[in-house]
Write a protein that holds these residues in place. Structure first.
Motif, PDB file in Angstrom:
ATOM      1  N   PHE A 253       2.825   2.657 -14.192  1.00  0.00           N
ATOM      2  CA  PHE A 253       2.411   1.819 -13.154  1.00  0.00           C
ATOM      3  C   PHE A 253       0.762   2.124 -12.773  1.00  0.00           C
ATOM      4  O   PHE A 253       0.113   1.255 -12.694  1.00  0.00           O
ATOM      5  CB  PHE A 253       3.237   1.733 -12.152  1.00  0.00           C
ATOM      6  N   SER A 269       5.174  -3.548 -15.174  1.00  0.00           N
ATOM      7  CA  SER A 269       5.447  -2.660 -14.102  1.00  0.00           C
ATOM      8  C   SER A 269       4.387  -3.418 -12.905  1.00  0.00           C
ATOM      9  O   SER A 269       4.781  -3.617 -11.819  1.00  0.00           O
ATOM     10  CB  SER A 269       4.793  -1.333 -14.322  1.00  0.00           C
ATOM     11  N   ILE A 449       9.953   2.734 -12.414  1.00  0.00           N
ATOM     12  CA  ILE A 449       9.555   1.512 -11.559  1.00  0.00           C
ATOM     13  C   ILE A 449      10.747   0.658 -11.587  1.00  0.00           C
ATOM     14  O   ILE A 449      10.707   0.165 -10.354  1.00  0.00           O
ATOM     15  CB  ILE A 449       8.183   0.728 -12.013  1.00  0.00           C
ATOM     16  N   SER A 546       5.421   5.750  -9.252  1.00  0.00           N
ATOM     17  CA  SER A 546       6.386   4.616  -9.485  1.00  0.00           C
ATOM     18  C   SER A 546       7.436   4.372  -8.364  1.00  0.00           C
ATOM     19  O   SER A 546       7.660   3.269  -7.745  1.00  0.00           O
ATOM     20  CB  SER A 546       7.005   4.534 -10.922  1.00  0.00           C
TER      21      SER A 546
END
Length: 607
Positions: A253, A269, A449, A546
């Motif tokens: 991410f 993400s 995530i 995340s």
């Protein structure tokens, strides 16, 4: 069988059953396994099931769009994400970007990592022992350390705030260098190449050199030896490294957020993050499901590769001949490649970040431009940051939050991991032990995530006796415990396999209860694995992004989310200072693990 004989068998079976039930009831590990199974079903399995259900159930506020009442089945979110006019923006373009980044990273990391692993393990390159340790350091650092360093140097006018060093010196950097696909791939290659060095280095170290020597004596060329002997033997390690890197890239991410969003380079993400931020919970559930499926398939394939690796066993002992190739006069020149990697992956990023924190204007290397104001200064000319980082109450508040949340979760992980190992090894019900083992491994298959989105879908609202946990430190603690359990549980299981029952049986005969046996026998004997089970989640949690970026709020800010918030405010110097503090804590924790376990960074590379 006659009727009276059947009666006698049934009568004999009842005492045997009662005897077995008595034995089982006197083994606390059975009850412990059942309680742990319920706990992890709640914090691991339930969130995953919840996000899967949210993809096909009408969410609150979407009754008008779907034409159905909340909680009923619908295909609206699937169709919107997969086949509508918005699907290209919501899913397909981010997926193609994610796959392009992941595949490019795998290729780049494999080329760089295998080359360096071969130099360190199979040649007498100058400085081999030093490089064996230094080459692993980039993997210890948060991946977005490199992103901030890159941004500091190459940032251009595409986004506001202070310019990058090159632009401040009059050198215009194009967008494709400053942002998007190219820098993300370059940074990921630097970050993941050490993983290849470790995995492939271990394979090269264990490989018996006698086969190579025999082939060489029989006249085989170097190409034949490489493609007919070495590559087939290390192929499982190569595939495993490639799959692990691919799975990690899917859920990355921070890098796409810092370097991709300025030029609208979306990945799965960041698409998931945007869907959650715009309250499209149904669409977010579909994207999270896609990420989970991709991660699970990749890592299940990796586990299959590991099983295949057991078939590649060389016969004979260690080769008696010298295993490393003598480079002769090229011995020193060959050190240029690992030296360049250390410079790009360690020295330049960290030095760039540090220098940026003591510069008033970027890119001006004059004495009057250096200051410690962003560390310990007062009355800064910024709106939301009036003092240096070390004098800012918000910074120390996030430090306290980080230590409280990550520390609590890490201690709980270590203890629960040891208890999982105890329950798995002592439980009389093999099916229960197997379920517990697999359930605690499940988060390893789900990118961070997506797991954060699953947690949010379950705990954002009150469900039965459990109140809404979003916005509280508890949801972060529970999410961290769940996400880090694969490492803690495997550490606990590995430790308990080496502990026999004799000491506990002796204590039981002496009248010690179960808690006393755990406190006075199991924990002292397993102190080192317990410490490792605490420190590994702590280091990973300190630099993790995340989970926190989805589940944290301003009241529960930790160091990672605080630094990202500073980036959003364009306070580059302060953000870089916070990241340096995170890197320092991560490095210190890694060194502490080495001291406790007695291992080094490059155990896979050294004799």
């Amino acid at each position: 069988m006659s009727y009276p004989t059947e009666i006698r068998h049934r009568q004999a079976a009842w005492p045997r059953f009662r005897h077995r039930l008595s034995i089982v009831s006197h083994e606390p590990a059975n009850l412990l396994a059942a309680l742990l199974l319920m706990l992890f079903s709640w914090i691991i399995l339930a969130p995953v099931v919840s996000v899967l259900l949210n993809a096909v159930l009408v969410q609150n506020g979407d009754e008008g769009r779907t034409g159905a009442t909340e909680g009923t089945m619908t295909a609206y979110y699937l169709l919107r994400t997969l086949t509508s006019r918005m699907s290209e923006l919501l899913l397909w373009t981010p997926m193609l970007n994610t796959l392009a980044v992941a595949l490019s990273t795998v290729v780049g990391a494999m080329v760089v990592g295998v080359s360096l692993a071969w130099l360190i393990n199979r040649t007498d390159i100058a400085g081999r022992k030093w490089f064996a340790t230094l080459l692993i350091v980039p993997f210890m650092l948060p991946s977005w350390t490199f992103a901030l360093a890159w941004n500091t140097i190459f940032k251009n006018h595409a986004i506001g705030g202070q310019p990058g060093w090159l632009e401040a010196m009059g050198i215009q950097t194009p967008n494709w260098i400053a942002y998007g696909y190219f820098p993300i791939v370059v940074i990921m290659v630097l970050h993941y190449a050490p993983l290849v060095i470790l995995i492939v280095g271990n394979a090269l170290k264990r490989m018996d050199s006698q086969m190579e020597e025999c082939a060489r004596v029989l006249g085989a060329s170097r190409n034949v030896i490489a493609f007919k002997i070495i590559i087939p033997l290390v192929r499982p390690a190569l595939l495993s490294a490639a799959l692990l890197i691919f799975a990690d890239c899917i859920g990355e991410f921070a890098l796409p957020y810092i370097l991709g969003l300025p030029v609208h380079f979306d990945t799965l993400s960041t698409g998931l993050y945007r869907a959650i931020g715009t309250r499209q919970s149904g669409v977010a559930a579909v994207i999270a499901t896609v990420i989970m499926v991709m991660g699970m398939l990749t890592l299940m394939l990796d586990m299959k590769m590991l099983r295949e690796a057991k078939r590649f066993v060389t016969v004979g002992g260690k080769g008696v001949m010298e295993r490393r190739r003598n480079l002769g006069r090229w011995r020193i020149a060959a050190g240029a490649m690992p030296l360049l990697f250390v410079l790009l992956g360690v020295a330049i990023p960290l030095l760039t970040l540090f220098l940026s924190t003591i510069m008033i204007l970027p890119g001006r290397f004059t004495t009057d431009n250096f200051t410690l104001a962003y560390w310990i200064g007062h009355d800064l000319d910024t709106v939301a940051l009036r003092s240096g980082i070390l004098l800012t109450p918000e910074f120390w508040h996030t430090v306290g939050n980080t230590l409280l949340i990550v520390g609590s979760a890490s201690v709980a992980c270590g203890v629960l991991g040891l208890l999982v190992g105890y329950a798995v090894m002592r439980c009389h019900f093999r099916w229960m032990a197997a379920c517990l083992r697999q359930l605690t491994f499940l988060p390893y298959l789900v990118p961070g995530i997506a797991f954060a989105a699953a947690f949010l879908s379950l705990f954002a609202v009150a469900r039965g006796p459990v109140p809404a946990l979003y916005g509280t430190p508890l949801i972060l603690v529970l999410a961290l415990i769940a996400e880090k359990m694969p490492y803690a549980s495997r550490s606990g299981i590995a430790a308990m396999t080496q502990l026999g029952k004799e000491a506990e049986e002796a204590a039981r005969i002496a009248g010690a209860g179960w808690f006393a046996r755990i406190r006075r026998i199991v924990i002292p004997i397993q102190a080192a694995p317990l410490a490792t089970g605490v420190l590994l989640p702590f280091i990973s949690g300190i630099k993790g992004v995340s989970l926190f970026v989805i589940l944290a709020t301003p009241a529960t800010d930790v160091l990672t989310t605080y630094s990202l918030r500073l980036i959003d405010y364009n306070y580059q110097q302060a953000a870089n200072a916070v990241v340096l503090m995170i890197a320092l804590i991560s490095w210190a924790g890694t060194v502490l693990i080495q001291r406790i376990t007695g291992t080094g960074l490059a155990d896979g590379l050294e004799k």
